[in-house]
Design an enzyme around this catalytic site. Structure first.
Site, PDB file in Angstrom:
ATOM      1  N   LYS A   1       0.833  -1.214   0.000  1.00 55.02           N
ATOM      2  CA  LYS A   1       0.000   0.000   0.000  1.00 55.02           C
ATOM      3  C   LYS A   1       0.863   1.258   0.000  1.00 55.02           C
ATOM      4  CE  LYS A   1      -4.424  -1.488   0.597  1.00 55.02           C
ATOM      5  NZ  LYS A   1      -5.713  -1.577   1.216  1.00 55.02           N
TER       6      LYS A   1
ATOM      7  N   LYS B   1     -11.105  -4.303  -4.393  1.00 56.07           N
ATOM      8  CA  LYS B   1     -12.216  -3.390  -4.698  1.00 56.07           C
ATOM      9  C   LYS B   1     -11.744  -2.016  -5.146  1.00 56.07           C
ATOM     10  CE  LYS B   1     -13.486  -3.346   0.109  1.00 56.07           C
ATOM     11  NZ  LYS B   1     -12.220  -3.227   0.824  1.00 56.07           N
TER      12      LYS B   1
ATOM     13  N   LYS C   1      -4.036 -10.031  -6.359  1.00 55.89           N
ATOM     14  CA  LYS C   1      -5.347 -10.245  -5.731  1.00 55.89           C
ATOM     15  C   LYS C   1      -6.400  -9.296  -6.323  1.00 55.89           C
ATOM     16  CE  LYS C   1      -6.534  -8.448  -1.791  1.00 55.89           C
ATOM     17  NZ  LYS C   1      -7.239  -8.043  -0.582  1.00 55.89           N
TER      18      LYS C   1
HETATM   19  N1  AQP Z   1      -9.661 -11.217  -3.745  1.00 56.64           N
HETATM   20  C1  AQP Z   1      -9.957 -11.747  -2.553  1.00 56.64           C
HETATM   21  N2  AQP Z   1     -10.002 -13.083  -2.400  1.00 56.64           N
HETATM   22  C2  AQP Z   1     -10.301 -13.647  -1.196  1.00 56.64           C
HETATM   23  N3  AQP Z   1     -10.546 -12.917  -0.081  1.00 56.64           N
HETATM   24  C3  AQP Z   1     -10.493 -11.574  -0.191  1.00 56.64           C
HETATM   25  N4  AQP Z   1     -10.687 -10.592   0.706  1.00 56.64           N
HETATM   26  C4  AQP Z   1     -10.547  -9.389   0.084  1.00 56.64           C
HETATM   27  N5  AQP Z   1     -10.259  -9.575  -1.209  1.00 56.64           N
HETATM   28  C5  AQP Z   1     -10.204 -10.922  -1.419  1.00 56.64           C
HETATM   29  C6  AQP Z   1     -10.971 -10.820   2.114  1.00 56.64           C
HETATM   30  O1  AQP Z   1     -12.035  -9.976   2.542  1.00 56.64           O
HETATM   31  C7  AQP Z   1     -11.799  -9.555   3.881  1.00 56.64           C
HETATM   32  C8  AQP Z   1     -11.908  -8.079   4.057  1.00 56.64           C
HETATM   33  O2  AQP Z   1     -11.232  -7.355   3.106  1.00 56.64           O
HETATM   34  P1  AQP Z   1     -11.070  -5.768   3.182  1.00 56.64           P
HETATM   35  O3  AQP Z   1     -11.877  -5.139   2.117  1.00 56.64           O
HETATM   36  O4  AQP Z   1     -11.283  -5.270   4.546  1.00 56.64           O
HETATM   37  O5  AQP Z   1      -9.545  -5.575   2.901  1.00 56.64           O
HETATM   38  P2  AQP Z   1      -8.666  -6.002   1.699  1.00 56.64           P
HETATM   39  O6  AQP Z   1      -8.229  -7.419   1.872  1.00 56.64           O
HETATM   40  O7  AQP Z   1      -7.596  -4.956   1.616  1.00 56.64           O
HETATM   41  O8  AQP Z   1      -9.638  -5.932   0.443  1.00 56.64           O
HETATM   42  P3  AQP Z   1      -9.432  -5.100  -0.887  1.00 56.64           P
HETATM   43  O9  AQP Z   1     -10.575  -5.351  -1.794  1.00 56.64           O
HETATM   44  O10 AQP Z   1      -8.056  -5.365  -1.448  1.00 56.64           O
HETATM   45  O11 AQP Z   1      -9.571  -3.632  -0.330  1.00 56.64           O
HETATM   46  P4  AQP Z   1      -8.846  -2.343  -0.809  1.00 56.64           P
HETATM   47  O12 AQP Z   1      -8.888  -2.345  -2.291  1.00 56.64           O
HETATM   48  O13 AQP Z   1      -9.650  -1.240  -0.193  1.00 56.64           O
HETATM   49  O14 AQP Z   1      -7.455  -2.427  -0.257  1.00 56.64           O
HETATM   50  C9  AQP Z   1     -10.419 -10.071   4.283  1.00 56.64           C
HETATM   51  O15 AQP Z   1     -10.608 -11.246   5.030  1.00 56.64           O
HETATM   52  C10 AQP Z   1      -9.777 -10.365   2.965  1.00 56.64           C
HETATM   53  O16 AQP Z   1      -8.802 -11.383   3.061  1.00 56.64           O
END
Ligand code: AQP
Length: 345
Positions: A114, A199, A196
């Site tokens: 990040k 969002k 990965k």
């Molecule tokens: N692609 C994914 N596959 C499996 N699990 C996922 N999770 C997120 N993306 C995937 C799981 O969802 C939970 C919460 O995620 P979060 O939104 O709080 O944080 P993150 O993992 O940082 O998700 P993003 O989409 O990547 O968010 P941004 O883009 O805002 O940084 C966690 O249990 C995560 O593992």
């Protein structure tokens, strides 16, 4: 009465939720809620480690609540709340921050990624993110934390901090275990399948949102990056794009990977993509429809979140009092006693 094992998990309202959130988190939460005492939070404190538009953040918070419910979280069984409504999260974070080494946070993969992605805003919150996550989990004395594979390192830090604190002060925190689903723990980007699915990815075609329309789903799956091979065979290392599509087909249909390989014997990638798009549209339809209904019921959602926060606070406050006592802070009133005093004035 027998103590049901406790679960804490959360999702940041930093964008629209993806199919990865469903497989890595929400569907496992829904499956575990009948047998566990569940606390599911919308992690808005975590979300502001990256700059958010305030109007959008408020709106997304309610949208995420609607999606939790649309994906099977039952507010009469589970406690659903907004992280910032429970001030104990930030209070415990401070104490734990004083027990965390700089090196422990700077080693975190998510921080490295990040801070590369948001070079113009490498704030201390981004650095301390895993300490807040540790506080989230430890406040509820969680036994199990259902997370996607990317969060495993943060959970390891949580366990280390809990053990460190317990070593100094006695058995204050329960040591949590991760719950990483066997399939779908890491859904990959449709455009860069070694990354990965996230969002906040600026490329809309890389992400399958839970609320995507049938047309969006068709377009995104058609454009999904695969390799130049022909055969439909699962191979995560050599063919990550194709393997990601196979996993998505498995999730949408319930068919095993072997069954899928047989089904598409002699067929090409275009056949798999067409069948996958149709399967995903049907699979996501009930979620999308329920979400649409819930989005019109803002008061209902707000009430659930406020009641959830009250319940969460009662539990979180007990742990915080224990911790404050350990480190030598003078006791304050419990929330119940404070309410009683206000009534008697
Ligand atoms: N692609 C994914 N596959 C499996 N699990 C996922 N999770 C997120 N993306 C995937 C799981 O969802 C939970 C919460 O995620 P979060 O939104 O709080 O944080 P993150 O993992 O940082 O998700 P993003 O989409 O990547 O968010 P941004 O883009 O805002 O940084 C966690 O249990 C995560 O593992």
């Amino acid at each position: 009465m027998e103590r049901r094992p406790v679960i804490l998990s959360g999702i940041q309202p930093s964008g629209r939720l993806t199919i990865g959130h469903y497989t890595g988190a929400l569907r496992n939460w829904a499956a575990l809620q009948p047998t566990h005492a569940c606390f599911f939070m919308i992690a808005d404190l975590h979300a502001i480690t990256v700059r958010q538009d305030p109007i959008e953040l408020r709106q997304r918070t309610l949208e995420v609540a609607a999606l939790f419910i649309a994906c099977g979280i039952d507010p009469s069984q589970s406690t659903l709340f907004v992280q910032s409504h429970v001030p104990e999260h930030t209070q415990l974070t401070w104490v734990l921050t004083c027990f965390t080494g700089m090196g422990e946070c700077s080693r975190m993969t998510q921080f490295k990624e990040k801070s590369a992605q948001y070079r113009h805003n490498i704030n201390v919150g981004l650095f301390a993110y895993p300490i807040l996550m540790a506080a989230d989990i430890l406040l509820y004395q969680a036994d199990l934390v259902p997370v996607g594979a990317d969060q495993k390192q943060h959970l390891e830090l949580t366990r280390n901090l809990a053990e460190r604190f317990n070593h100094l002060y006695g058995q204050i925190f329960r040591i949590p275990e991760p719950y990483i689903p066997p399939v779908g723990a890491k859904i990959m980007s449709l455009q860069e399948p070694t990354k990965k699915m996230s969002k906040s990815d600026p490329n809309d075609n890389a992400v399958l949102f839970l609320t995507d329309s049938p047309e969006d789903i068709h377009r995104k799956i058609r454009r999904a990056i695969t390799d130049s091979g022909r055969e439909i065979r699962y191979d995560e290392k050599q063919r990550p794009g194709l393997s990601n599509l196979i996993v998505l087909y498995h999730i949408a249909t319930g068919k095993s990977i072997t069954e899928i390989e047989h089904e598409f014997e002699g067929s090409g990638y275009a056949d798999l993509k067409a069948a996958l798009a149709e399967a995903l549209i049907e699979f996501l339809r009930p979620i999308r429809e329920e979400y649409g209904r819930l989005c019109d019921a803002k008061d209902y959602l707000q009430n659930i979140l406020l009641r959830g926060a009250e319940k969460a606070r009662t539990r979180a406050h007990q742990t915080l009092q224990l911790v404050h006592n350990c480190v030598g802070f003078l006791p304050t009133l419990t929330p119940e006693a404070a309410v009683g005093m206000a009534h008697n004035r």
